[in-house]
Design a protein around this motif. Structure first.
Motif, PDB file in Angstrom:
ATOM      1  N   LEU A  78      34.777  42.479  33.802  1.00 17.57           N
ATOM      2  CA  LEU A  78      34.522  43.591  34.719  1.00 17.57           C
ATOM      3  C   LEU A  78      35.603  44.655  34.600  1.00 17.57           C
ATOM      4  CD1 LEU A  78      33.143  41.552  37.700  1.00 17.57           C
ATOM      5  CD2 LEU A  78      31.912  43.104  36.235  1.00 17.57           C
ATOM      6  N   ALA A  79      36.864  44.218  34.337  1.00 22.57           N
ATOM      7  CA  ALA A  79      37.910  45.208  34.084  1.00 22.57           C
ATOM      8  C   ALA A  79      37.579  46.021  32.832  1.00 22.57           C
ATOM      9  CB  ALA A  79      39.263  44.525  33.926  1.00 22.57           C
ATOM     10  N   LEU A  80      37.072  45.334  31.799  1.00 23.62           N
ATOM     11  CA  LEU A  80      36.653  46.044  30.585  1.00 23.62           C
ATOM     12  C   LEU A  80      35.513  47.002  30.890  1.00 23.62           C
ATOM     13  CD1 LEU A  80      36.647  43.281  27.844  1.00 23.62           C
ATOM     14  CD2 LEU A  80      38.002  45.345  27.872  1.00 23.62           C
ATOM     15  N   THR A  81      34.585  46.570  31.773  1.00 26.19           N
ATOM     16  CA  THR A  81      33.465  47.436  32.142  1.00 26.19           C
ATOM     17  C   THR A  81      33.968  48.735  32.745  1.00 26.19           C
ATOM     18  OG1 THR A  81      32.309  45.412  32.713  1.00 26.19           O
ATOM     19  CG2 THR A  81      31.290  47.465  33.370  1.00 26.19           C
ATOM     20  N   ILE A  82      34.916  48.611  33.692  1.00 24.00           N
ATOM     21  CA  ILE A  82      35.442  49.807  34.354  1.00 24.00           C
ATOM     22  C   ILE A  82      36.180  50.686  33.340  1.00 24.00           C
ATOM     23  CG2 ILE A  82      37.100  50.579  36.078  1.00 24.00           C
ATOM     24  CD1 ILE A  82      36.260  48.349  37.821  1.00 24.00           C
ATOM     25  N   SER A  83      36.955  50.021  32.466  1.00 28.63           N
ATOM     26  CA  SER A  83      37.687  50.770  31.445  1.00 28.63           C
ATOM     27  C   SER A  83      36.721  51.523  30.535  1.00 28.63           C
ATOM     28  CB  SER A  83      38.535  49.787  30.642  1.00 28.63           C
ATOM     29  OG  SER A  83      39.411  50.440  29.797  1.00 28.63           O
ATOM     30  N   LEU A  84      35.670  50.823  30.101  1.00 27.30           N
ATOM     31  CA  LEU A  84      34.662  51.446  29.233  1.00 27.30           C
ATOM     32  C   LEU A  84      33.999  52.613  29.937  1.00 27.30           C
ATOM     33  CD1 LEU A  84      32.750  51.222  26.688  1.00 27.30           C
ATOM     34  CD2 LEU A  84      31.306  49.795  28.096  1.00 27.30           C
ATOM     35  N   PHE A  85      33.669  52.402  31.209  1.00 30.67           N
ATOM     36  CA  PHE A  85      32.959  53.451  31.941  1.00 30.67           C
ATOM     37  C   PHE A  85      33.845  54.676  32.118  1.00 30.67           C
ATOM     38  CE2 PHE A  85      31.744  55.460  35.957  1.00 30.67           C
ATOM     39  CZ  PHE A  85      30.464  55.825  35.614  1.00 30.67           C
ATOM     40  N   ARG A  86      35.153  54.465  32.362  1.00 26.84           N
ATOM     41  CA  ARG A  86      36.029  55.612  32.576  1.00 26.84           C
ATOM     42  C   ARG A  86      36.216  56.411  31.297  1.00 26.84           C
ATOM     43  NH1 ARG A  86      40.074  52.609  36.516  1.00 26.84           N
ATOM     44  NH2 ARG A  86      39.136  53.278  38.482  1.00 26.84           N
ATOM     45  N   GLN A  87      36.183  55.729  30.147  1.00 27.98           N
ATOM     46  CA  GLN A  87      36.444  56.444  28.906  1.00 27.98           C
ATOM     47  C   GLN A  87      35.186  57.031  28.288  1.00 27.98           C
ATOM     48  OE1 GLN A  87      39.004  54.615  26.174  1.00 27.98           O
ATOM     49  NE2 GLN A  87      40.480  53.996  27.711  1.00 27.98           N
ATOM     50  N   ARG A  88      34.055  56.348  28.448  1.00 24.01           N
ATOM     51  CA  ARG A  88      32.840  56.787  27.763  1.00 24.01           C
ATOM     52  C   ARG A  88      31.761  57.292  28.696  1.00 24.01           C
ATOM     53  NH1 ARG A  88      33.375  54.560  22.523  1.00 24.01           N
ATOM     54  NH2 ARG A  88      35.317  55.599  22.039  1.00 24.01           N
TER      55      ARG A  88
ATOM     56  N   GLY B  71      31.038  33.533  46.514  1.00 28.15           N
ATOM     57  CA  GLY B  71      32.108  34.179  47.232  1.00 28.15           C
ATOM     58  C   GLY B  71      32.959  35.082  46.372  1.00 28.15           C
ATOM     59  N   GLY B  72      33.195  34.709  45.121  1.00 28.84           N
ATOM     60  CA  GLY B  72      34.115  35.467  44.289  1.00 28.84           C
ATOM     61  C   GLY B  72      33.448  36.351  43.261  1.00 28.84           C
ATOM     62  N   ILE B  73      32.813  35.700  42.281  1.00 32.77           N
ATOM     63  CA  ILE B  73      32.313  36.442  41.126  1.00 32.77           C
ATOM     64  C   ILE B  73      31.238  37.445  41.527  1.00 32.77           C
ATOM     65  CG2 ILE B  73      31.123  36.155  38.938  1.00 32.77           C
ATOM     66  CD1 ILE B  73      32.587  33.589  38.526  1.00 32.77           C
ATOM     67  N   MET B  74      30.363  37.019  42.464  1.00 38.14           N
ATOM     68  CA  MET B  74      29.255  37.906  42.821  1.00 38.14           C
ATOM     69  C   MET B  74      29.760  39.153  43.530  1.00 38.14           C
ATOM     70  SD  MET B  74      26.433  38.005  41.934  1.00 38.14           S
ATOM     71  CE  MET B  74      26.731  36.727  40.783  1.00 38.14           C
ATOM     72  N   VAL B  75      30.760  38.981  44.418  1.00 34.23           N
ATOM     73  CA  VAL B  75      31.336  40.139  45.107  1.00 34.23           C
ATOM     74  C   VAL B  75      31.970  41.086  44.101  1.00 34.23           C
ATOM     75  CG1 VAL B  75      33.072  40.834  46.783  1.00 34.23           C
ATOM     76  CG2 VAL B  75      31.666  38.857  47.230  1.00 34.23           C
ATOM     77  N   LEU B  76      32.668  40.487  43.113  1.00 35.32           N
ATOM     78  CA  LEU B  76      33.290  41.289  42.053  1.00 35.32           C
ATOM     79  C   LEU B  76      32.235  42.093  41.307  1.00 35.32           C
ATOM     80  CD1 LEU B  76      36.314  41.132  41.506  1.00 35.32           C
ATOM     81  CD2 LEU B  76      35.833  39.634  39.596  1.00 35.32           C
ATOM     82  N   PHE B  77      31.144  41.411  40.936  1.00 31.63           N
ATOM     83  CA  PHE B  77      30.067  42.083  40.212  1.00 31.63           C
ATOM     84  C   PHE B  77      29.497  43.232  41.031  1.00 31.63           C
ATOM     85  CE2 PHE B  77      29.492  38.643  37.066  1.00 31.63           C
ATOM     86  CZ  PHE B  77      29.222  39.430  35.971  1.00 31.63           C
ATOM     87  N   LEU B  78      29.245  42.965  42.323  1.00 30.72           N
ATOM     88  CA  LEU B  78      28.613  44.000  43.147  1.00 30.72           C
ATOM     89  C   LEU B  78      29.554  45.190  43.343  1.00 30.72           C
ATOM     90  CD1 LEU B  78      26.704  41.774  45.683  1.00 30.72           C
ATOM     91  CD2 LEU B  78      25.758  43.225  43.914  1.00 30.72           C
ATOM     92  N   PHE B  79      30.863  44.917  43.480  1.00 27.28           N
ATOM     93  CA  PHE B  79      31.821  46.016  43.591  1.00 27.28           C
ATOM     94  C   PHE B  79      31.779  46.887  42.342  1.00 27.28           C
ATOM     95  CE2 PHE B  79      34.456  44.138  47.086  1.00 27.28           C
ATOM     96  CZ  PHE B  79      34.451  45.272  47.856  1.00 27.28           C
ATOM     97  N   VAL B  80      31.821  46.229  41.170  1.00 26.87           N
ATOM     98  CA  VAL B  80      31.840  47.005  39.923  1.00 26.87           C
ATOM     99  C   VAL B  80      30.538  47.778  39.764  1.00 26.87           C
ATOM    100  CG1 VAL B  80      31.941  46.824  37.428  1.00 26.87           C
ATOM    101  CG2 VAL B  80      33.517  45.530  38.823  1.00 26.87           C
ATOM    102  N   ILE B  81      29.411  47.147  40.126  1.00 28.29           N
ATOM    103  CA  ILE B  81      28.132  47.856  40.035  1.00 28.29           C
ATOM    104  C   ILE B  81      28.161  49.100  40.912  1.00 28.29           C
ATOM    105  CG2 ILE B  81      25.699  47.721  40.630  1.00 28.29           C
ATOM    106  CD1 ILE B  81      25.821  44.770  39.846  1.00 28.29           C
ATOM    107  N   MET B  82      28.731  48.966  42.117  1.00 27.54           N
ATOM    108  CA  MET B  82      28.782  50.138  42.996  1.00 27.54           C
ATOM    109  C   MET B  82      29.738  51.186  42.461  1.00 27.54           C
ATOM    110  SD  MET B  82      28.641  48.179  46.586  1.00 27.54           S
ATOM    111  CE  MET B  82      27.260  47.128  46.919  1.00 27.54           C
ATOM    112  N   LEU B  83      30.805  50.762  41.763  1.00 22.09           N
ATOM    113  CA  LEU B  83      31.748  51.732  41.195  1.00 22.09           C
ATOM    114  C   LEU B  83      31.115  52.543  40.077  1.00 22.09           C
ATOM    115  CD1 LEU B  83      35.181  49.916  40.949  1.00 22.09           C
ATOM    116  CD2 LEU B  83      34.651  51.985  42.197  1.00 22.09           C
ATOM    117  N   VAL B  84      30.281  51.897  39.256  1.00 22.59           N
ATOM    118  CA  VAL B  84      29.797  52.588  38.060  1.00 22.59           C
ATOM    119  C   VAL B  84      28.315  52.911  38.136  1.00 22.59           C
ATOM    120  CG1 VAL B  84      31.514  51.469  36.617  1.00 22.59           C
ATOM    121  CG2 VAL B  84      29.284  50.441  36.867  1.00 22.59           C
TER     122      VAL B  84
END
Lengths: 101, 184
Positions: A78-88, B71-84
């Motif tokens: 997920l860190a890579l995802t954010i990094s990829l999204f910010r750059q591309r 509790g962990g991974i799914m919340v992480l996934f949903l946060f990242v989905i909302m970010l991007v």
């Protein structure tokens, strides 16, 4: 109906195949990561089933380790995802084809 | 009595139902267009698989599966989905052009699997039904038995796993931070 080890093998094979298919076929990087999680879960299913049949707890301990690895892999992915999204500005794995950062 | 009940009768139908639900949710993860739907179907699939774990006398692993994934991974996934999510998902073609590759892999995996399934003699009935919740001959429960094995026989792998998590955390921080600096 009796649940045999073959049932578990078939279910876990199908789960792994679905995950592998998702990794190969999906474009969205996030969905690819989720498919990898599915594959790891299929492995866990096998470990648990064999642990029961062999009366050996080691399989359960190893599936705890597999879950740990899955958590770390999700964090890095997920860190890579954010990094990829910010750059591309994209999540398409087909557009992320350059090694240069 | 419990172990016999779990192997026969109603538990068979329960296993089939749980397995079908887990597989159906897994298919939905792969084909859903919206990543939020994918994440929720993934969560459902994990929960069904956790139920199968509990049916197989792996109560601790089932609980860990629910805690860590839901509790962990799914919340992480949903946060990242909302970010991007907002700008990228629309107009993106769901599938890429690798169907031929995927179909090529089908016999590569299926043939050895069917060969093993057909020829190998696999263990069927548990020799000692209480082995998964015993420590030194006493029945203490699954969680205690797992923790005994984990902290006594697998202490070094346990510590290595904690170091792995530390490395993963540092890696995630570094990956997230560097791109922030470039934006400034």
């Amino acid at each position: 109906m009796t649940v045999t080890i073959n049932h578990f093998l078939v279910v876990s094979f199908l789960l792994f195949a679905i995950g592998f298919f998702g990794v190969l076929v999906r474009r969205n990087f996030l969905t690819v990561l989720m498919s990898v999680e599915l594959m790891l879960n299929a492995v866990n299913l096998n470990l648990i089933a064999f642990s029961r049949r062999l009366s050996d707890l080691t399989g359960q301990v190893f599936s705890v380790f597999v879950i740990t690895i899955a958590a770390g892999e999700a964090a890095i992915g997920l860190a890579l995802t954010i990094s990829l999204f910010r750059q591309r500005k994209t999540l398409n794995v087909e557009e992320a084809d350059v090694l240069k950062g | 009595m419990g172990s016999n009940l779990l192997l026969t009768g109603g538990a068979g139908g329960l296993f089939v139902a749980l397995a079908l639900l887990a597989l159906g949710c897994a298919v939905a993860v792969v084909v859903a267009k919206n990543p939020v739907h994918s994440a929720l179907f993934l969560l459902a699939s994990f929960l069904w698989v956790a139920c199968i774990f509990i049916l197989q006398q792996a109560e601790f692993v089932g609980a860990v599966q629910i805690l860590v994934y839901a509790g962990g991974i799914m919340v992480l996934f949903l946060f990242v989905i909302m970010l991007v999510h907002q700008r990228t998902v629309r107009g993106l073609v769901t599938f890429q052009n690798q169907w031929d590759f995927a179909l090529l892999f089908l016999p590569v995996f299926l043939a050895p699997f069917l060969y093993v399934l057909g020829t190998e003699k696999l263990p069927e009935v548990a020799s000692n039904p209480d082995a998964l919740r015993m420590v030194d001959g006493r029945i203490v429960g699954n969680t205690k038995a797992v923790s005994w094995l984990l902290y006594r026989d697998y202490l070094l792998p346990f510590e290595v796993a904690s170091i792995f998590l530390l490395v993963a955390m540092i890696g995630a921080v570094v990956l997230g931070k560097r791109s922030l600096e470039k934006m400034d």
